[in-house]
Scaffold this motif. Structure first.
Motif, PDB file in Angstrom:
ATOM      1  N   ILE A 113     -31.032 -53.219  -5.374  1.00 23.78           N
ATOM      2  CA  ILE A 113     -31.369 -51.955  -6.025  1.00 23.78           C
ATOM      3  C   ILE A 113     -31.504 -50.840  -4.995  1.00 23.78           C
ATOM      4  CG2 ILE A 113     -33.196 -50.735  -7.278  1.00 23.78           C
ATOM      5  CD1 ILE A 113     -33.644 -53.286  -8.894  1.00 23.78           C
ATOM      6  N   LEU A 114     -32.203 -51.118  -3.893  1.00 19.26           N
ATOM      7  CA  LEU A 114     -32.359 -50.094  -2.864  1.00 19.26           C
ATOM      8  C   LEU A 114     -31.012 -49.683  -2.293  1.00 19.26           C
ATOM      9  CD1 LEU A 114     -34.031 -48.323  -0.959  1.00 19.26           C
ATOM     10  CD2 LEU A 114     -34.290 -50.321   0.541  1.00 19.26           C
ATOM     11  N   GLY A 115     -30.155 -50.660  -1.987  1.00 22.39           N
ATOM     12  CA  GLY A 115     -28.849 -50.344  -1.415  1.00 22.39           C
ATOM     13  C   GLY A 115     -27.995 -49.498  -2.337  1.00 22.39           C
ATOM     14  N   ALA A 116     -28.137 -49.713  -3.645  1.00 26.17           N
ATOM     15  CA  ALA A 116     -27.358 -48.942  -4.608  1.00 26.17           C
ATOM     16  C   ALA A 116     -27.966 -47.570  -4.880  1.00 26.17           C
ATOM     17  CB  ALA A 116     -27.244 -49.727  -5.924  1.00 26.17           C
ATOM     18  N   TRP A 117     -29.291 -47.452  -4.734  1.00 24.73           N
ATOM     19  CA  TRP A 117     -30.025 -46.215  -5.070  1.00 24.73           C
ATOM     20  C   TRP A 117     -30.180 -45.272  -3.893  1.00 24.73           C
ATOM     21  CZ3 TRP A 117     -34.675 -44.080  -3.379  1.00 24.73           C
ATOM     22  CH2 TRP A 117     -35.319 -43.146  -4.212  1.00 24.73           C
ATOM     23  N   ALA A 118     -30.191 -45.775  -2.687  1.00 22.75           N
ATOM     24  CA  ALA A 118     -30.528 -44.995  -1.493  1.00 22.75           C
ATOM     25  C   ALA A 118     -29.752 -43.690  -1.427  1.00 22.75           C
ATOM     26  CB  ALA A 118     -30.251 -45.811  -0.231  1.00 22.75           C
ATOM     27  N   LYS A 119     -30.451 -42.632  -0.985  1.00 24.18           N
ATOM     28  CA  LYS A 119     -29.867 -41.300  -0.916  1.00 24.18           C
ATOM     29  C   LYS A 119     -29.025 -41.154   0.350  1.00 24.18           C
ATOM     30  CE  LYS A 119     -32.096 -40.824  -4.622  1.00 24.18           C
ATOM     31  NZ  LYS A 119     -31.358 -41.126  -5.865  1.00 24.18           N
ATOM     32  N   LEU A 120     -27.781 -40.730   0.172  1.00 28.91           N
ATOM     33  CA  LEU A 120     -26.829 -40.630   1.271  1.00 28.91           C
ATOM     34  C   LEU A 120     -26.318 -39.201   1.400  1.00 28.91           C
ATOM     35  CD1 LEU A 120     -24.751 -43.871   0.600  1.00 28.91           C
ATOM     36  CD2 LEU A 120     -26.708 -43.574   2.144  1.00 28.91           C
ATOM     37  N   PRO A 121     -25.760 -38.841   2.562  1.00 30.66           N
ATOM     38  CA  PRO A 121     -25.195 -37.495   2.735  1.00 30.66           C
ATOM     39  C   PRO A 121     -24.043 -37.262   1.764  1.00 30.66           C
ATOM     40  CG  PRO A 121     -25.406 -38.630   4.843  1.00 30.66           C
ATOM     41  CD  PRO A 121     -25.652 -39.650   3.776  1.00 30.66           C
ATOM     42  N   LEU A 122     -23.789 -36.008   1.489  1.00 32.76           N
ATOM     43  CA  LEU A 122     -22.641 -35.664   0.655  1.00 32.76           C
ATOM     44  C   LEU A 122     -21.349 -36.143   1.315  1.00 32.76           C
ATOM     45  CD1 LEU A 122     -23.561 -32.007  -0.362  1.00 32.76           C
ATOM     46  CD2 LEU A 122     -23.632 -34.040  -1.808  1.00 32.76           C
ATOM     47  N   ALA A 123     -20.410 -36.573   0.481  1.00 32.87           N
ATOM     48  CA  ALA A 123     -19.137 -37.069   0.998  1.00 32.87           C
ATOM     49  C   ALA A 123     -18.396 -35.972   1.756  1.00 32.87           C
ATOM     50  CB  ALA A 123     -18.273 -37.583  -0.146  1.00 32.87           C
ATOM     51  N   GLN A 158     -25.136 -49.763 -14.526  1.00 38.44           N
ATOM     52  CA  GLN A 158     -24.442 -48.653 -13.905  1.00 38.44           C
ATOM     53  C   GLN A 158     -24.759 -48.559 -12.418  1.00 38.44           C
ATOM     54  OE1 GLN A 158     -22.167 -46.613 -14.939  1.00 38.44           O
ATOM     55  NE2 GLN A 158     -22.130 -46.927 -17.149  1.00 38.44           N
ATOM     56  N   LEU A 159     -26.025 -48.806 -12.066  1.00 39.34           N
ATOM     57  CA  LEU A 159     -26.442 -48.698 -10.672  1.00 39.34           C
ATOM     58  C   LEU A 159     -25.773 -49.754  -9.798  1.00 39.34           C
ATOM     59  CD1 LEU A 159     -28.435 -47.255  -8.681  1.00 39.34           C
ATOM     60  CD2 LEU A 159     -30.086 -49.065  -9.241  1.00 39.34           C
ATOM     61  N   CYS A 160     -25.674 -50.974 -10.303  1.00 42.74           N
ATOM     62  CA  CYS A 160     -25.249 -52.105  -9.467  1.00 42.74           C
ATOM     63  C   CYS A 160     -23.851 -52.626  -9.797  1.00 42.74           C
ATOM     64  CB  CYS A 160     -26.258 -53.252  -9.599  1.00 42.74           C
ATOM     65  SG  CYS A 160     -27.922 -52.810  -9.055  1.00 42.74           S
ATOM     66  N   ARG A 161     -23.130 -51.935 -10.672  1.00 44.50           N
ATOM     67  CA  ARG A 161     -21.826 -52.419 -11.129  1.00 44.50           C
ATOM     68  C   ARG A 161     -20.807 -52.592 -10.002  1.00 44.50           C
ATOM     69  NH1 ARG A 161     -20.875 -49.693 -16.249  1.00 44.50           N
ATOM     70  NH2 ARG A 161     -21.929 -51.569 -17.069  1.00 44.50           N
ATOM     71  N   ASP A 162     -20.879 -51.776  -8.994  1.00 38.58           N
ATOM     72  CA  ASP A 162     -19.905 -51.874  -7.902  1.00 38.58           C
ATOM     73  C   ASP A 162     -20.159 -53.050  -6.978  1.00 38.58           C
ATOM     74  OD1 ASP A 162     -18.616 -49.601  -8.790  1.00 38.58           O
ATOM     75  OD2 ASP A 162     -19.648 -48.255  -7.415  1.00 38.58           O
ATOM     76  N   PHE A 163     -21.279 -53.762  -7.192  1.00 39.12           N
ATOM     77  CA  PHE A 163     -21.667 -54.827  -6.263  1.00 39.12           C
ATOM     78  C   PHE A 163     -21.699 -56.227  -6.899  1.00 39.12           C
ATOM     79  CE2 PHE A 163     -23.495 -50.825  -4.841  1.00 39.12           C
ATOM     80  CZ  PHE A 163     -22.925 -50.723  -3.570  1.00 39.12           C
TER      81      PHE A 163
END
Length: 261
Positions: free
Chosen positions: A25-35, A252-257
């Motif tokens: 959950i953290l890996g999918a939710w973590a805030k990242l820089p704009l692409a 939706q949050l974890c679908r890519d994993f």
């Protein structure tokens, strides 16, 4: 226990804390820089364990210029982390420092290395109660070796002025985390409570921090509004419904994993 995701595989037989729902959950939710394909972002994973968070972030950013630095103190976890990095599609972007965060910070500041645009950490969280019998698991789970005060102090030193740091903690640890946060110049920008099922009270918290003096730009209108008013975004994530199925938000949050989503 080994765990296979859609784009990578995790071996964690030497790691004190195996793959967990918290970590995913953290890996999918973590805030990242704009692409931005032209910018070399730097991302730090503190207490990387098996390398799960670093690998999830590498998959999410889809940017060959992003540098992801993991730091892990425990010998067995570092062994698993290095192996998982080497076997992944992003081995050239991932690197591991086998040392404490204290040593890493000292080395980084002395060398005047660039600060990090994002920091992610699933920290030790039990600050009282009986220690686990397994030493590696105890080290991974208890704050004796990495208190919230120490963690947040080093986060503040390593985080770029416009960066974001993301954490997951148990709800019962929130007061201790906030007390430690009060001794820094960081502030919460996003708070998500996590309930395992719809009928249960939240048991975990996702917290995103920024430098209190800085408003981090975002393409999300809700986040822009909240930041312009200097307030905290608050929401809730429910993992499963009353039938034991993942909720749509969790899916939706974890679908890519997850393979089965």
């Amino acid at each position: 226990m080994p765990f296979t995701f859609k784009q990578f595989h995790i071996e964690d037989s030497h790691c004190g804390m195996p793959v967990s729902t918290d970590g995913v959950i953290l890996g999918a939710w973590a805030k990242l820089p704009l692409a931005n394909k032209d910018y070399c972002y730097r991302i730090l994973d503190i207490g990387a364990g098996s390398g799960l968070l670093s690998l999830m972030i590498a998959q999410r950013v889809e940017n060959p210029h992003v540098e992801i630095q993991a730091v892990e103190l425990e010998d067995g976890a570092a062994q698993d982390c290095q192996f998982n990095f080497a076997q992944s599609p992003w081995s050239q972007q991932l690197s591991l420092k086998h040392c404490s965060i204290q040593q890493f910070t000292d080395d980084s500041l002395k060398s005047k290395a660039a600060l990090f645009d994002a920091i992610i950490c699933n920290p030790p969280y039990f600050d009282n109660g009986p220690q686990s019998e397994a030493k590696r698991r105890a080290t991974a789970r208890h704050t004796d070796t990495l208190s919230f005060e120490t963690l947040l102090s080093h986060t503040q030193q390593l985080l770029a002025q416009t960066g974001m740091a993301s954490f997951i903690i148990p709800t019962q640890s929130e007061l201790g985390f906030l007390a430690a946060l009060a001794h820094t110049k960081l502030a919460i920008s996003h708070r998500t409570t996590i309930s395992t099922v719809e009928t249960k009270a939240p048991s975990r918290l996702l917290l995103a921090l920024k430098h209190a003096s800085c408003l981090n730009a975002s393409s999300n209108s809700l986040q822009q509004k909240a930041q312009s008013e200097n307030v905290v975004i608050s929401d809730n994530l429910v993992i499963t419904d009353n039938k034991g199925q993942y909720t749509e938000t969790m899916s939706q949050l974890c679908r890519d994993f997850y393979l089965k989503l």
